[in-house]
Every structure is written in C-alpha cells, then in structure tokens.
Design an enzyme around this catalytic site. Structure first.
Site, PDB file in Angstrom:
ATOM      1  N   ARG A   3     -10.497  -2.786   5.087  1.00 54.04           N
ATOM      2  CA  ARG A   3     -10.073  -2.788   6.496  1.00 54.04           C
ATOM      3  C   ARG A   3      -9.266  -1.535   6.825  1.00 54.04           C
ATOM      4  O   ARG A   3      -8.517  -1.029   5.985  1.00 54.04           O
ATOM      5  CB  ARG A   3      -9.169  -3.996   6.775  1.00 54.04           C
ATOM      6  N   ASN A  34      -5.234 -10.113  -4.089  1.00 57.43           N
ATOM      7  CA  ASN A  34      -5.035  -9.530  -2.754  1.00 57.43           C
ATOM      8  C   ASN A  34      -4.532  -8.093  -2.887  1.00 57.43           C
ATOM      9  O   ASN A  34      -4.652  -7.289  -1.974  1.00 57.43           O
ATOM     10  CB  ASN A  34      -4.052 -10.365  -1.914  1.00 57.43           C
ATOM     11  N   GLN A  89       2.093  -5.933  -3.108  1.00 51.66           N
ATOM     12  CA  GLN A  89       2.470  -6.057  -1.688  1.00 51.66           C
ATOM     13  C   GLN A  89       3.803  -5.339  -1.430  1.00 51.66           C
ATOM     14  O   GLN A  89       4.097  -4.392  -2.125  1.00 51.66           O
ATOM     15  CB  GLN A  89       2.524  -7.523  -1.250  1.00 51.66           C
ATOM     16  N   LYS A 122       2.159   2.165  -5.153  1.00 54.12           N
ATOM     17  CA  LYS A 122       2.838   1.678  -6.368  1.00 54.12           C
ATOM     18  C   LYS A 122       2.001   1.913  -7.620  1.00 54.12           C
ATOM     19  O   LYS A 122       2.544   2.167  -8.682  1.00 54.12           O
ATOM     20  CB  LYS A 122       3.129   0.172  -6.250  1.00 54.12           C
ATOM     21  N   GLY A 166      -4.324  -4.191  -4.299  1.00 52.85           N
ATOM     22  CA  GLY A 166      -5.288  -3.165  -4.677  1.00 52.85           C
ATOM     23  C   GLY A 166      -4.505  -1.930  -5.074  1.00 52.85           C
ATOM     24  O   GLY A 166      -3.925  -1.277  -4.228  1.00 52.85           O
ATOM     25  N   HIS A 167      -4.407  -1.678  -6.371  1.00 55.85           N
ATOM     26  CA  HIS A 167      -3.602  -0.548  -6.834  1.00 55.85           C
ATOM     27  C   HIS A 167      -4.516   0.579  -7.305  1.00 55.85           C
ATOM     28  O   HIS A 167      -5.314   0.397  -8.210  1.00 55.85           O
ATOM     29  CB  HIS A 167      -2.659  -1.003  -7.962  1.00 55.85           C
ATOM     30  N   LEU A 192       3.857  12.399   1.148  1.00 57.11           N
ATOM     31  CA  LEU A 192       4.516  13.393   2.004  1.00 57.11           C
ATOM     32  C   LEU A 192       3.488  14.408   2.514  1.00 57.11           C
ATOM     33  O   LEU A 192       3.527  14.843   3.667  1.00 57.11           O
ATOM     34  CB  LEU A 192       5.616  14.113   1.199  1.00 57.11           C
ATOM     35  N   ASP A 244       0.813  -1.227   0.000  1.00 56.10           N
ATOM     36  CA  ASP A 244       0.000   0.000   0.000  1.00 56.10           C
ATOM     37  C   ASP A 244       0.843   1.272   0.000  1.00 56.10           C
ATOM     38  O   ASP A 244       0.430   2.303   0.546  1.00 56.10           O
ATOM     39  CB  ASP A 244      -0.974   0.033   1.202  1.00 56.10           C
ATOM     40  N   GLU A 245       2.029   1.218  -0.600  1.00 54.53           N
ATOM     41  CA  GLU A 245       2.909   2.395  -0.608  1.00 54.53           C
ATOM     42  C   GLU A 245       2.520   3.391  -1.703  1.00 54.53           C
ATOM     43  O   GLU A 245       3.071   4.495  -1.761  1.00 54.53           O
ATOM     44  CB  GLU A 245       4.378   1.976  -0.839  1.00 54.53           C
TER      45      GLU A 245
HETATM   46  P1  IMP Z   1      -2.782 -12.782   1.743  1.00 59.94           P
HETATM   47  O1  IMP Z   1      -1.789 -12.248   0.770  1.00 59.94           O
HETATM   48  O2  IMP Z   1      -4.218 -12.479   1.389  1.00 59.94           O
HETATM   49  O3  IMP Z   1      -2.553 -14.226   2.071  1.00 59.94           O
HETATM   50  O4  IMP Z   1      -2.550 -11.988   3.136  1.00 59.94           O
HETATM   51  C1  IMP Z   1      -1.371 -12.158   3.909  1.00 59.94           C
HETATM   52  C2  IMP Z   1      -0.957 -10.831   4.562  1.00 59.94           C
HETATM   53  O5  IMP Z   1      -0.536  -9.925   3.560  1.00 59.94           O
HETATM   54  C3  IMP Z   1      -2.090 -10.131   5.313  1.00 59.94           C
HETATM   55  O6  IMP Z   1      -1.527  -9.451   6.422  1.00 59.94           O
HETATM   56  C4  IMP Z   1      -2.609  -9.124   4.318  1.00 59.94           C
HETATM   57  O7  IMP Z   1      -3.219  -8.016   4.945  1.00 59.94           O
HETATM   58  C5  IMP Z   1      -1.300  -8.718   3.643  1.00 59.94           C
HETATM   59  N1  IMP Z   1      -1.513  -8.235   2.281  1.00 59.94           N
HETATM   60  C6  IMP Z   1      -1.761  -8.946   1.170  1.00 59.94           C
HETATM   61  N2  IMP Z   1      -1.884  -8.151   0.098  1.00 59.94           N
HETATM   62  C7  IMP Z   1      -1.686  -6.901   0.529  1.00 59.94           C
HETATM   63  C8  IMP Z   1      -1.648  -5.630  -0.118  1.00 59.94           C
HETATM   64  O8  IMP Z   1      -1.810  -5.488  -1.332  1.00 59.94           O
HETATM   65  N3  IMP Z   1      -1.404  -4.557   0.685  1.00 59.94           N
HETATM   66  C9  IMP Z   1      -1.173  -4.674   2.024  1.00 59.94           C
HETATM   67  N4  IMP Z   1      -1.194  -5.836   2.668  1.00 59.94           N
HETATM   68  C10 IMP Z   1      -1.449  -6.947   1.929  1.00 59.94           C
END
Ligand code: IMP
Length: 428
Positions: A303, A38, A224, A16, A40-41, A332, A13-14
């Site tokens: 969340r 997983n 991620q 990207k 979300g960009h 920033l 979530d930086e």
């Molecule tokens: P999973 O990738 O759904 O198995 O989740 C494993 C961990 O990685 C959890 O703590 C998620 O919240 C975190 N996670 C997965 N994808 C992202 C993302 O795109 N941004 C932030 N955290 C993520």
C-alpha cells in the site's frame, strides 16, 4: 549484561530492519518481542536485498541467535516460507532461530476474521494488514489462544483447537456471513507445522537470561512503532500489541533493569499506513514527491504510505513513552532536493496551543500543526558516512530535531545500504 531495545518511534516503517542489521554485528542474540507478519523489515547487505516479516533481522550475522519471544504472534506457514527462502539464498537458519513456546499462533480463522471484520467496517475500517494480528491477540487475551508449545503436544491441542474453531466459526458465519473452516483441515495443518516448525520451538526466555548473565549482548528488535501502540497510540487506529519498551519486557520475560539502552528510530519526516489521525500529513504534490523519492510503499501489503513532515509533538510523546537513551535518524537523504523543510513543533486545538497529543481520536483529528520552516541543503547527504560531509543546513536540521526529541541522535542513515550511515557516537 547489555540489552539494547531498538524501537520504532513513529508509526512504523522507520527503517528498524537496517538499524538492527547494522547494530547486530556485535549481538549474541537478536530478539523480536511483539507483532507478527504485519511487520516488514527491509535489510540490504552484502548477501542481497531481503524483506523479513517474522524472522528477526539478526539472522544475517553468523554469530547471532535470532529469537521470537512470547509477545510475538506467529503464523507458521509464512514463517516456514520465510525460512525456506532464506535458506535458498544461502542464509543459515537451522540452529540459529528459536521461537518461544509461549508465543501465540495466528490461525487461519484469525486471518479470515481480520479480513471479514475490516470489510464489515466499510469506510470506518482500521486499514489493518489483514494478517490476523488483532484476532490472534484478542484470542490470547480471552484465553482461547493456541501457543507454539501446543504444536509439541498435539493431544492437548486437538480439543482446544476444536473449541477455539467452534467459537471462530460462529463469528465467521453468524456475524459476518462467511464460510466456516473445516476442523480436519486446520488440524492437518497443525500436524504439519508440528513436524516442520517443531525443531525451531524452544526456551527463548531461558536462553536470553543465560546470555545476559554471561555478559552477552542482546538486541531487542521492535516492530511497528510507538504511535501504533495498543495502549498509547492513536487508538483505535493502532496495532494490537505494545511496540513500546514495556512490550519489550513483557514480550521477552525481561525485567526493566536488564535493558541498558533504548534506541528510538525516527525517519527525517513521517509516514503512516492505514487510517487514523496524522496531523502533519501532506496530501498534495510535496507528499507525492516524498512518496516517490523514498518509494514509500508498504513492504507487507504494497500500500502507498501516507507522508507528512516531521512531527515533534509526537516525537516528544514517543520519547516520554520509551525514554530513549539514543536515537537513529533515517532517510535524511530523501530530503536532499527540497528548498524548504517543515517541522511541526506544536498543535493548535480549538484555538489553543498544545504541546502533547490529546488522548481522544476526534480531538487529535482536529489538531492543526504549527510549523517552523528550515531551509533545504545545497549539497546531497546521500551515502555520507562522516558527519563533516553533511552540508551545514542538514547539520542544523538534525541538531534541531535532536533538541526537539530531547535525546541524542547518534546514528544518521543516509541510504538503504548497511554502510550508508554516519555514526556520531557508537551505541552498541
Ligand atoms: P494490524 O497490525 O495488521 O492489525 O494493523 C493495524 C494498523 O497498524 C494498521 O494501520 C496497519 O497499517 C498498521 N501497521 C501494522 N504493522 C505495521 C508496520 O509494520 N508498519 C506500519 N504500519 C503497520
């Protein structure tokens, strides 16, 4: 043959998506190499406000081919929904999106197992996104996975699906007490995917090598972040892939010498979603203030993200893993209204000062941040597009982060829109 990797340098979530969208203007190919839906960009540009989960963020530039490599796990239903929604909003996708034949599929039973296993863990849950990511990668490693190429060969897929589903159903029913999935239903889904997603499946690795050999520009889009890396992150509170530079090579069939630049994307503070150690976490009012100001809520699950000060111990560690040649500092402007801003420069662990994160989960939980304090700035940085528009305190904060990260900050993002950024030195 320049290939630039754009990698999350913290816990994801930086920002990207914005950085890829911004840098992809000169790219021939934008390639996702790990993770699945997983991610979300968020991309905000002239065409609108978009949340992408699987389609690479290069899709908005007409000259760019967007590809998903072998290291990605693909859930066909949400991918098709994403494609349809892009098309409805006037974005041309056909002929501009290619999914590797070698990429594994996230099957409905992976989603079920992810959710059941999280529920069974109770307060020890990882806090996954519940999208089936872990079980899909587990099946890949145990060689029970189904790949996109299998959708093009349903005769081969059918017996393999039967075997995989039998195994998955045993887990669902006998371990977790859930209801089994019907073979007929899942097979019918595969038939539909074969028809609808078949045209997007192709020789991604070949296209990449051809383009690089012709001197094309390729942007590798990370998902991620380094601290969620399966091998090097805060295990077990990690994702199931390698969002680091090694994962970019493996997930696209590239060799390291083809990657000319590694760009780390850092937020000006830290966030993390889900459970796991977070030494600089702010649980009180300051954290809540940053969360509200920055709207730190997940793009995928909605969340609330956990929020903390910039952690230079983790930043250095992430730099060691990825070897950043350049960095982008995002958000920033979120710190514009603070009187004082802290940066963690070391940890105290059981009375000792340490400069890199310990490998054990319990030890990392015991680490206490050692902070240095910076004064806030009196003039906003929001929407600044030139370095000399930044107030001196913000310049000093950015310079200090650069020193602590150990490689140059070349772009500073000062707002969500494409044009809200300062290019200190062009990277692509
Ligand atoms: P999973 O990738 O759904 O198995 O989740 C494993 C961990 O990685 C959890 O703590 C998620 O919240 C975190 N996670 C997965 N994808 C992202 C993302 O795109 N941004 C932030 N955290 C993520």
């Amino acid at each position: 043959m320049p290939a630039y990797a754009i990698l999350g340098a913290q816990w994801g979530d930086e920002g990207k998506g914005k950085v890829v969208d911004f840098l992809a203007r000169r790219a021939d190919i934008v390639a996702r190499f790990a993770g699945g839906n997983n991610a979300g960009h968020t991309v905000i540009n002239d065409q609108g406000h978009f949340s992408l989960h699987q389609v690479p963020s290069g899709i908005f530039w007409p000259q760019t081919l967007s590809v998903m490599g072998s290291g990605v796990v693909v859930n066909p239903d949400p991918l098709l929904e994403e494609i349809e929604s892009l098309k409805e909003r006037g974005i041309d996708v056909d002929g501009r999106l290619l999914v590797s034949q070698r990429a594994h599929m996230i099957m409905p039973y992976h989603v079920a197992i992810d959710q059941l296993s999280e529920a069974a863990k109770g307060n020890k849950a990882i806090g996954t996104t519940g999208r089936g990511i872990g079980p899909a990668y587990a099946d890949k490693a145990s060689r029970n996975g189904l790949r996109m190429a299998d959708l093009l060969d349903l005769k081969t897929l059918e017996p393999r699906l039967a075997e995989a589903l039998e195994h998955a159903n045993a887990l669902i029913t006998k371990v977790y007490g859930g209801g089994p999935l019907a073979f007929k239903t899942v097979l019918a889904q595969c038939r539909e995917w074969s028809e609808r997603i078949g045209p997007y499946i192709g020789p991604v690795e070949h296209e990449l090598h051809e383009k690089l050999n012709q001197g094309g520009v390729v942007v590798l889009e990370g998902a991620q972040g380094a601290l969620l890396d399966l091998d090097h992150g805060t295990y077990p509170f990690v994702t199931s892939s390698n969002p680091t530079i090694g994962g970019a090579c493996v997930g696209l069939g590239l060799h390291p010498s083809q990657i000319t630049g590694v760009i780390g994307v850092f937020k000006a503070y830290c966030t993390r979603v889900g459970a796991g150690p977070f030494p600089t976490e702010l649980t009180g009012d300051t954290g809540e203030r940053i969360r509200q100001l920055a709207q730190e809520f997940g793009t995928t699950t909605g969340r609330a993200r956990r929020v903390g000060w910039f952690d230079a111990v983790m930043a250095r560690y992430s730099g060691r893993l990825n070897g950043y040649t350049s960095n982008v500092l995002t958000r920033l402007d979120v710190l514009d209204s603070f009187d004082s801003i802290k940066v963690c420069t070391a940890y105290e662990l059981d009375g000792e000062i340490i400069n890199e994160p310990p490998g054990g989960e319990a030890a990392l939980e015991r680490c206490k941040p050692i902070y240095e304090e910076h004064s806030g700035w009196d003039k906003p940085t929001a929407s600044a597009t030139e370095y000399d528009q930044l107030p001196p305190q913000a310049v000093s904060y950015v310079s200090r982060l650069q020193e602590l990260i150990g490689s140059p900050i070349d772009i500073i993002s000062t707002g969500p829109r494409r044009e809200e950024a300062i290019t200190v030195r062009p990277i692509v």
